[in-house]
Design a protein around this motif. Sequence first.
Motif, PDB file in Angstrom:
ATOM      1  N   TYR A 103       2.263  -0.248  -1.577  1.00  0.00           N
ATOM      2  CA  TYR A 103       2.499   1.094  -2.124  1.00  0.00           C
ATOM      3  C   TYR A 103       3.441   1.033  -3.318  1.00  0.00           C
ATOM      4  O   TYR A 103       3.209   1.681  -4.349  1.00  0.00           O
ATOM      5  CB  TYR A 103       3.077   2.012  -1.047  1.00  0.00           C
ATOM      6  CG  TYR A 103       3.341   3.410  -1.560  1.00  0.00           C
ATOM      7  CD1 TYR A 103       2.324   4.354  -1.621  1.00  0.00           C
ATOM      8  CD2 TYR A 103       4.612   3.783  -2.014  1.00  0.00           C
ATOM      9  CE1 TYR A 103       2.567   5.632  -2.113  1.00  0.00           C
ATOM     10  CE2 TYR A 103       4.856   5.055  -2.506  1.00  0.00           C
ATOM     11  CZ  TYR A 103       3.832   5.975  -2.555  1.00  0.00           C
ATOM     12  OH  TYR A 103       4.070   7.231  -3.056  1.00  0.00           O
ATOM     13  N   LEU A 104       4.511   0.227  -3.190  1.00  0.00           N
ATOM     14  CA  LEU A 104       5.501   0.140  -4.264  1.00  0.00           C
ATOM     15  C   LEU A 104       4.884  -0.387  -5.557  1.00  0.00           C
ATOM     16  O   LEU A 104       5.309  -0.018  -6.651  1.00  0.00           O
ATOM     17  CB  LEU A 104       6.658  -0.768  -3.840  1.00  0.00           C
ATOM     18  CG  LEU A 104       7.551  -0.239  -2.703  1.00  0.00           C
ATOM     19  CD1 LEU A 104       8.552  -1.304  -2.292  1.00  0.00           C
ATOM     20  CD2 LEU A 104       8.263   1.036  -3.126  1.00  0.00           C
ATOM     21  N   GLY A 143      11.769   0.176  -8.311  1.00  0.00           N
ATOM     22  CA  GLY A 143      11.565  -0.168  -6.913  1.00  0.00           C
ATOM     23  C   GLY A 143      10.862  -1.498  -6.740  1.00  0.00           C
ATOM     24  O   GLY A 143      11.132  -2.240  -5.775  1.00  0.00           O
ATOM     25  N   SER A 177      12.319  -4.650  -4.666  1.00  0.00           N
ATOM     26  CA  SER A 177      11.509  -5.182  -3.577  1.00  0.00           C
ATOM     27  C   SER A 177      11.357  -6.696  -3.691  1.00  0.00           C
ATOM     28  O   SER A 177      11.442  -7.419  -2.699  1.00  0.00           O
ATOM     29  CB  SER A 177      10.130  -4.518  -3.582  1.00  0.00           C
ATOM     30  OG  SER A 177       9.282  -5.101  -2.615  1.00  0.00           O
ATOM     31  N   GLY A 181      13.265  -8.184  -0.808  1.00  0.00           N
ATOM     32  CA  GLY A 181      12.289  -7.983   0.249  1.00  0.00           C
ATOM     33  C   GLY A 181      11.472  -9.207   0.595  1.00  0.00           C
ATOM     34  O   GLY A 181      11.993 -10.277   0.890  1.00  0.00           O
ATOM     35  N   ARG A 220       4.357   4.129   2.747  1.00  0.00           N
ATOM     36  CA  ARG A 220       5.151   4.234   1.521  1.00  0.00           C
ATOM     37  C   ARG A 220       6.198   3.136   1.369  1.00  0.00           C
ATOM     38  O   ARG A 220       6.617   2.834   0.259  1.00  0.00           O
ATOM     39  CB  ARG A 220       5.809   5.611   1.438  1.00  0.00           C
ATOM     40  CG  ARG A 220       4.823   6.717   1.122  1.00  0.00           C
ATOM     41  CD  ARG A 220       5.465   8.079   1.016  1.00  0.00           C
ATOM     42  NE  ARG A 220       4.495   9.081   0.561  1.00  0.00           N
ATOM     43  CZ  ARG A 220       4.324   9.430  -0.697  1.00  0.00           C
ATOM     44  NH1 ARG A 220       5.061   8.878  -1.641  1.00  0.00           N
ATOM     45  NH2 ARG A 220       3.426  10.340  -1.039  1.00  0.00           N
ATOM     46  N   GLU A 221       6.659   2.567   2.490  1.00  0.00           N
ATOM     47  CA  GLU A 221       7.683   1.536   2.380  1.00  0.00           C
ATOM     48  C   GLU A 221       7.089   0.147   2.143  1.00  0.00           C
ATOM     49  O   GLU A 221       7.821  -0.814   1.932  1.00  0.00           O
ATOM     50  CB  GLU A 221       8.538   1.509   3.659  1.00  0.00           C
ATOM     51  CG  GLU A 221       7.819   1.030   4.912  1.00  0.00           C
ATOM     52  CD  GLU A 221       7.065   2.138   5.635  1.00  0.00           C
ATOM     53  OE1 GLU A 221       6.638   1.913   6.795  1.00  0.00           O
ATOM     54  OE2 GLU A 221       6.896   3.232   5.041  1.00  0.00           O
ATOM     55  N   HIS A 222       5.765   0.038   2.152  1.00  0.00           N
ATOM     56  CA  HIS A 222       5.122  -1.271   2.018  1.00  0.00           C
ATOM     57  C   HIS A 222       5.084  -1.722   0.564  1.00  0.00           C
ATOM     58  O   HIS A 222       5.024  -0.914  -0.361  1.00  0.00           O
ATOM     59  CB  HIS A 222       3.696  -1.200   2.563  1.00  0.00           C
ATOM     60  CG  HIS A 222       3.096  -2.533   2.888  1.00  0.00           C
ATOM     61  ND1 HIS A 222       2.534  -3.343   1.939  1.00  0.00           N
ATOM     62  CD2 HIS A 222       2.995  -3.210   4.062  1.00  0.00           C
ATOM     63  CE1 HIS A 222       2.081  -4.452   2.511  1.00  0.00           C
ATOM     64  NE2 HIS A 222       2.359  -4.397   3.805  1.00  0.00           N
TER      65      HIS A 222
END
Length: 638
Positions: free
Chosen positions: A533-534, A553, A557, A561, A528-530
């Motif tokens: 997934y986002l 999100g 990211s 990120g 889920r944090e990848h």
Amino acid sequence: MKPPTCIVAACMVAGMSSGFAAEKLAKADDPAFIAKAARDIDVHIASWYKKQKLEVPQVTDDATFLRRVFLVAIGRIPTGEEARAFLEIDDPAKRVQVIDYLMQSKGYSSNMTNWVFDLLRVTDGRPGFQGNFEPYRNWVRTAMENNMPWDDFTNSLLASAGDGWDPQTAAVGYYTRDRGMPLDNLANSMRVFLGSRMECAQCHDDPFGSTERHEFYELAAFTEGQGSVRQNHMRKLWDEVGEAERRNTVDYEVAQVMWDGVYGLSLAGGGAGKIELPSDYQYRDGEPGEMIGAKTPFGKTVRISDKQEKADGRKQLAEWVTTKTGEQYASVAANRMWKRVMGRGVYEPVDEYKETKALHHPELMRTLVELMVELDYDLRAFQKVLLNTKTFQFVPNPQPSKVPGGDDFHGRQLTRLSAEQLWDSLITLAAGDPDKIPRRSLDDRIYVNGKPVLVGKKTMVQVSKEVLALDSEQGVRDYFNKLLSEVKSGGGASASSSDGMMSMNAKINRYGKDSAVRASELPSPAPREHLLYLFGQSDRVVVDGSSREPNVGQVLSLMNGYVQTQLVNNTGAALYKSLEGATTDEEKIRRLYVTILNRPPSTEEMGWMKEEMVKSKDNGLRNIVSALVMSSEFLFLQ
């Protein structure tokens, strides 16, 4: 295939499989056939324009075509080197040549693997199950790599039986992935391969379709009886080892290797061909608990008597799906490929089949169905034809389709990149061509407490073959005790077969969630944090479960990120290496645009960026990279 005449094609063809040139020339590789098939499709589209009194769109420029064809064919943007090579060559045949290159590249099979993983909901594991679907995942990936014809692929899945670790029968993962949910599995099969939505008929007559509950159970009879191979021989041992006081012992872990890791991946029988109506059956055409035989609901009727003992239902179902449903199987496959290439199905949704004669474009759909059959369900060749059409190369159309439930073909509509396209493009900018990295290979090691054991001495392929051959409870106990002893001592016999030795001696490529590799090589589904997934990668729970909807999100990211750490602030990133040899700010800006957006900057854009370079000095290039990667142009496919 004739030798390419331009530099870009010569450079690209060097990366093709060496065996390609030696293959017998077939329709799929015949330039004349591909060109004619593409023209036939364009003729139907031109006829549509004439009928609708629409102006035929212009063919898009080289830069837009280049980015589009890379993202559609292999799921990533071109590297800076690939982009510059294509854009700087003046050769009228270069579009055809770049399509040839892409469709024979490793990137094609990677891109198709993502698509099939989503379609079939391929996962590495499932909740409450201590085994894994490594061999099934590898089987699917290998099938895409080998360009297995779609009808053979479908048959292999639907008719599968046997050892889940055997490379020849690992397709059983299609059923064992849904163990305990055979009716859901069947409903998904009908949706995926025939575009028939029957899920409602599991519980009652479908109020939105024509399928009755009795018909659904007749169809389910073909796949009834999806047990494990000889697992009953281990039942008592498993109950003993599973007692509370042994749950945290090596004994329990080794038992799990056999119970879930071997038996849990196996599939017994071939489909009973008969089934009991459920206890809550509520219609007059049957009684609760009544045994009924298998029967197909449409197409050419296939029937199995409830008195028959020959258990080959899954094989008969597979044959019916691929050869006895009229145009339906070919139509659904062709329409799915049309959507992959053109962005929207000839009819939508693509998993709800519509008869050709009822469509806005019956002549086109009929041509596509005939082409799919003529190419023997070669999806790569079929997509290659579509990529060579003028229709694929039309200028982008920002307007939605004017045809209800279908495509008006008036230029490709703008769409957000899929999660996989975005990820694969970002790692291309960060590390260069990701297809040069070895793909994830089959991990057939034995895992106990999360760590591989007996490495170089025994594999899961061996263990599975040996365990499934055991034909008594005592034989299972003896094998368990021997395996447990080997694990505790670290010993074990050497592989008895050359295949086993090759498997154990081969290097295993396995990538974690943080690896800078293609999405097809990462855990499935992504955590889920990848970033995957986002940005909407499917959670593999439902068919076609991916999403391209934006959310906050995603913005956070990109800002904080991967883009910042691996691209903007990473001086060793491939996109910065593309600046080597550039001596002026103008040339550096041009190269960044070509590398990131795959086009040169406009005069106005060049002016803005040169001002930024002067204003921000050392931070100028990083600011430009950040702005381009987070721009709508980068995040959308035109």
